[in-house]
Design a protein around this motif. Structure first.
Motif, PDB file in Angstrom:
ATOM      1  N   ARG A  94      45.636  80.135  62.672  1.00 51.12           N
ATOM      2  CA  ARG A  94      46.430  81.319  63.036  1.00 51.12           C
ATOM      3  C   ARG A  94      47.804  80.972  63.577  1.00 51.12           C
ATOM      4  O   ARG A  94      48.686  81.834  63.608  1.00 51.12           O
ATOM      5  CB  ARG A  94      45.677  82.146  64.085  1.00 51.12           C
ATOM      6  N   HIS A  95      48.002  79.720  64.020  1.00 50.73           N
ATOM      7  CA  HIS A  95      49.249  79.383  64.720  1.00 50.73           C
ATOM      8  C   HIS A  95      49.887  78.130  64.126  1.00 50.73           C
ATOM      9  O   HIS A  95      49.206  77.129  63.889  1.00 50.73           O
ATOM     10  CB  HIS A  95      48.981  79.152  66.211  1.00 50.73           C
ATOM     11  N   LYS A 101      48.165  74.719  75.526  1.00 50.49           N
ATOM     12  CA  LYS A 101      47.061  74.888  76.474  1.00 50.49           C
ATOM     13  C   LYS A 101      46.342  76.232  76.344  1.00 50.49           C
ATOM     14  O   LYS A 101      45.103  76.270  76.332  1.00 50.49           O
ATOM     15  CB  LYS A 101      47.568  74.675  77.905  1.00 50.49           C
ATOM     16  N   PRO A 102      47.041  77.371  76.249  1.00 52.70           N
ATOM     17  CA  PRO A 102      46.302  78.637  76.067  1.00 52.70           C
ATOM     18  C   PRO A 102      45.507  78.686  74.771  1.00 52.70           C
ATOM     19  O   PRO A 102      44.425  79.286  74.725  1.00 52.70           O
ATOM     20  CB  PRO A 102      47.424  79.693  76.064  1.00 52.70           C
ATOM     21  N   LYS A 103      46.021  78.030  73.722  1.00 50.03           N
ATOM     22  CA  LYS A 103      45.307  78.017  72.441  1.00 50.03           C
ATOM     23  C   LYS A 103      44.027  77.209  72.557  1.00 50.03           C
ATOM     24  O   LYS A 103      42.984  77.587  72.005  1.00 50.03           O
ATOM     25  CB  LYS A 103      46.205  77.429  71.341  1.00 50.03           C
ATOM     26  N   ILE A 104      44.088  76.095  73.286  1.00 46.57           N
ATOM     27  CA  ILE A 104      42.892  75.278  73.478  1.00 46.57           C
ATOM     28  C   ILE A 104      41.854  76.042  74.296  1.00 46.57           C
ATOM     29  O   ILE A 104      40.654  76.005  74.000  1.00 46.57           O
ATOM     30  CB  ILE A 104      43.263  73.954  74.178  1.00 46.57           C
ATOM     31  N   LYS A 105      42.330  76.745  75.316  1.00 43.87           N
ATOM     32  CA  LYS A 105      41.415  77.502  76.167  1.00 43.87           C
ATOM     33  C   LYS A 105      40.675  78.579  75.378  1.00 43.87           C
ATOM     34  O   LYS A 105      39.486  78.824  75.595  1.00 43.87           O
ATOM     35  CB  LYS A 105      42.191  78.127  77.327  1.00 43.87           C
ATOM     36  N   SER A 106      41.377  79.233  74.459  1.00 44.83           N
ATOM     37  CA  SER A 106      40.750  80.285  73.641  1.00 44.83           C
ATOM     38  C   SER A 106      40.168  79.746  72.336  1.00 44.83           C
ATOM     39  O   SER A 106      39.746  80.514  71.481  1.00 44.83           O
ATOM     40  CB  SER A 106      41.776  81.372  73.335  1.00 44.83           C
ATOM     41  N   LYS A 107      40.169  78.411  72.171  1.00 48.21           N
ATOM     42  CA  LYS A 107      39.603  77.742  70.995  1.00 48.21           C
ATOM     43  C   LYS A 107      40.248  78.204  69.693  1.00 48.21           C
ATOM     44  O   LYS A 107      39.581  78.404  68.674  1.00 48.21           O
ATOM     45  CB  LYS A 107      38.087  77.943  70.943  1.00 48.21           C
ATOM     46  N   GLU A 108      41.582  78.370  69.734  1.00 57.16           N
ATOM     47  CA  GLU A 108      42.337  78.712  68.529  1.00 57.16           C
ATOM     48  C   GLU A 108      42.956  77.448  67.954  1.00 57.16           C
ATOM     49  O   GLU A 108      43.386  76.562  68.694  1.00 57.16           O
ATOM     50  CB  GLU A 108      43.427  79.734  68.853  1.00 57.16           C
TER      51      GLU A 108
END
Length: 560
Positions: free
Chosen positions: A461-462, A385-392
């Motif tokens: 990146r992840h 979820k945090p990755k989606i929010k920051s578009k990573e």
């Protein structure tokens, strides 16, 4: 009265327990002092980052710290087999700095005896100076030496063998007459994705200098065999299954191949496909000139297959054409079982190793989390979820096709757009999926080991290993999707560790890092319990059908 004595005894026992605890603390402090560590607070050093950072700082491991030969190495993952260890974690930081973007200051491509047209093409593509692995490998391959090129993923291996191969074809092309579909160079890969990635780079470099290149992958109907074009081709890049079938059916001939490259050789040398690789390699031109030996000896050699197929080094005839085939093996892990597979095809002593000093080393920060199987879905959401929010962008790896599909469905149920790729998906469903991920239309990719080789993921990146692989070579390839040439600097890998064999492999990796060694190549599926079955590596090999990619700029032509 009796009551008083019992109470006195009770007090004595309490005092004894307290004294025993104090004694234990003193003994522990003495042992730490002998190792140069006085107490836990002294280990916490905010001025430098530990190589291994643990939840319990007493288990941190710093650069320069060593253990004696017979000393028991303290592992953060030592007690992970117990259920109470759930929630524990540690992070391994790279000991070596990433320097892929730094080229060698002195050498440049002009130091090699290349065709002038290649120099111009390299300049057009933006290649100014060779990277370290290219500087080591290009001269040896240009000299016609059989080479094992083993280096970490994303360090420039592809250009290291493509450049000398194309230069050789430019030398050979005007010297020999060939039939249709008789290439001079051949690059074989285990997967269609890797064949496409290498083929695109080969076309960009070769087509501009007059070298005809074809990319052939599986995924179409068998009826295409009868309609394959018969034309001149100098270089073929193909996945193993399809080129093996096409050469068996005599659609493509290998009698003129003077240089063959086996990319991801460790996957091609798997026991399951050992016999097929041997048969395929025996189709290459033999080292001995059979015409000089007479018809009888030629028949004997053909029947008993005693001739070595690949010479110790390329030998040129009076025209300047090689009499034998040159071999290059390429992998991000040192290929195993070379002598078993190629022992009767090439003299293994002729193979010159070009090995990167960073091979099998930790190159990006990697977090290991001990979780129960039921905890993994919730942790997956916390991670994504945090990755989606920051578009990573995130790649999620799993060990089984079913798990890969389930992760995709689970994320869709949670309103998270994603795509999934695995060996069970037919080409019609695969088509264009990865293009959506690469163009950043979708930021989450769920895949199996098939996505660990061949996908051009410099923008990612992840990496999340939802299932930790039971083969450390697969783990190295998965981690190699990030930390590549042109990748962002702040790349990270996160691993969910649940099952006993996963924990055992993590312990071996942690122990190797604390010993200052590289990641060992271990297959826990062979060392584990009988319940653990060997995965079918057939998902890497597409033997069902054929597809020739003509236009590399057409998105729908790419088979993923």
């Amino acid at each position: 009265m009796l009551f008083r004595f019992c109470n006195l005894c009770h007090r004595d026992i309490n005092v004894w327990i307290v004294n025993l605890r104090k004694y234990g603390k003193r003994v522990t402090a003495t042992r730490l002092k002998k190792r140069g560590v006085k107490n836990e607070t002294q280990i916490i050093d905010k001025t430098k980052t530990p190589i291994i950072a643990c939840k319990r700082p007493i288990l941190n491991f710093y650069k320069g710290q060593t253990y004696s030969k017979f000393e028991t190495i303290p592992l953060a993952s030592k007690g992970w087999l117990h259920s109470k260890a759930k929630g524990d974690s540690f992070i391994i930081y790279p000991e070596m700095e990433q320097q892929y973007d730094q080229t060698i200051p002195e050498p440049n491509f002009e130091n090699y005896s290349l065709h002038s047209s290649l120099y111009d093409r390299l300049e057009d593509l933006g290649y100014s100076k060779p990277l370290q692995i290219q500087e080591q490998a290009i001269p040896k391959i240009l000299n016609g030496q059989n080479t094992v090129l083993a280096a970490e993923t994303g360090c420039g291996k592809t250009l290291a063998y493509l450049l000398p191969l194309i230069n050789q074809i430019l030398d050979w092309k005007p010297l020999c007459e060939r039939r249709f579909n008789s290439p001079l160079g051949l690059i074989v890969t285990p997967t269609r994705e890797l064949a496409v990635q290498i083929g695109i780079e080969a076309k960009r470099l070769a087509n501009a200098v007059g070298i005809s290149t074809k990319i052939i992958t599986g995924g179409r109907t068998k009826r295409m065999v009868s309609s394959l074009p018969m034309d001149d081709v100098d270089l073929v890049v193909a996945s193993f299954g399809v080129i093996s079938k096409l050469t068996t059916m005599k659609v493509y001939k290998l009698d003129k191949v003077k240089h063959i490259v086996l990319d991801e050789a460790d996957a091609l040398f798997h026991e399951t496909f050992e016999d097929k690789v041997k048969v395929f390699m025996h189709r290459l031109p033999v080292r001995i000139d059979l015409i000089l030996l007479g018809n009888f000896m030629e028949e004997v050699l053909n029947n008993f297959f005693i001739a070595i197929q690949i010479g110790y080094q390329q030998v040129l005839d009076e025209r300047g054409m090689p009499k034998n085939t040159q071999l290059t093996l390429v992998s991000a892990t040192m290929p195993q079982r070379i002598s078993q597979v190629l022992g009767d095809i090439v003299d293994v002593n002729s193979l010159i190793e070009v090995v990167s000093e960073k091979l099998h080393h930790i190159l990006v920060p990697q977090k290991f989390m001990r979780l129960g199987p039921s905890q993994k879905p919730a942790e997956l959401l916390k991670y994504v979820k945090p990755k989606i929010k920051s578009k990573e962008q995130v790649i999620i790896f799993s060990n089984e096709n079913a798990t890969c599909d389930w992760i995709s469905m689970f994320l869709h149920e949670c309103n998270i757009d994603n795509i999934h790729l695995n060996g069970a998906l037919p080409l019609s469903i695969r088509q264009g999926k990865y293009a959506a991920f690469k163009s950043r239309k979708i930021n989450v990719l769920s895949t199996t080991n098939i996505g660990s080789r061949g996908l051009d993921t410099f923008m990612v990146r992840h990496i999340l290993n939802y299932d930790f692989p039971l083969n450390s070579a697969d783990y190295i390839h998965r981690c190699g999707r990030i930390g590549r040439v042109g990748s962002p600097k702040d790349c990270r890998v996160t691993n969910f560790i649940s099952h006993s064999l996963e924990i055992q492999l993590v312990q071996k990796i942690e122990r190797a890092i604390r010993r200052g060694r590289s990641i060992p190549i271990i297959n826990m599926m062979k060392q584990g319990s009988e319940q653990e079955s060997e995965p079918n590596p057939a998902e890497f090999f597409d033997e069902t059908s054929q597809h020739i990619i003509e236009d590399i700029n057409e998105e729908n032509s790419i088979p993923y």
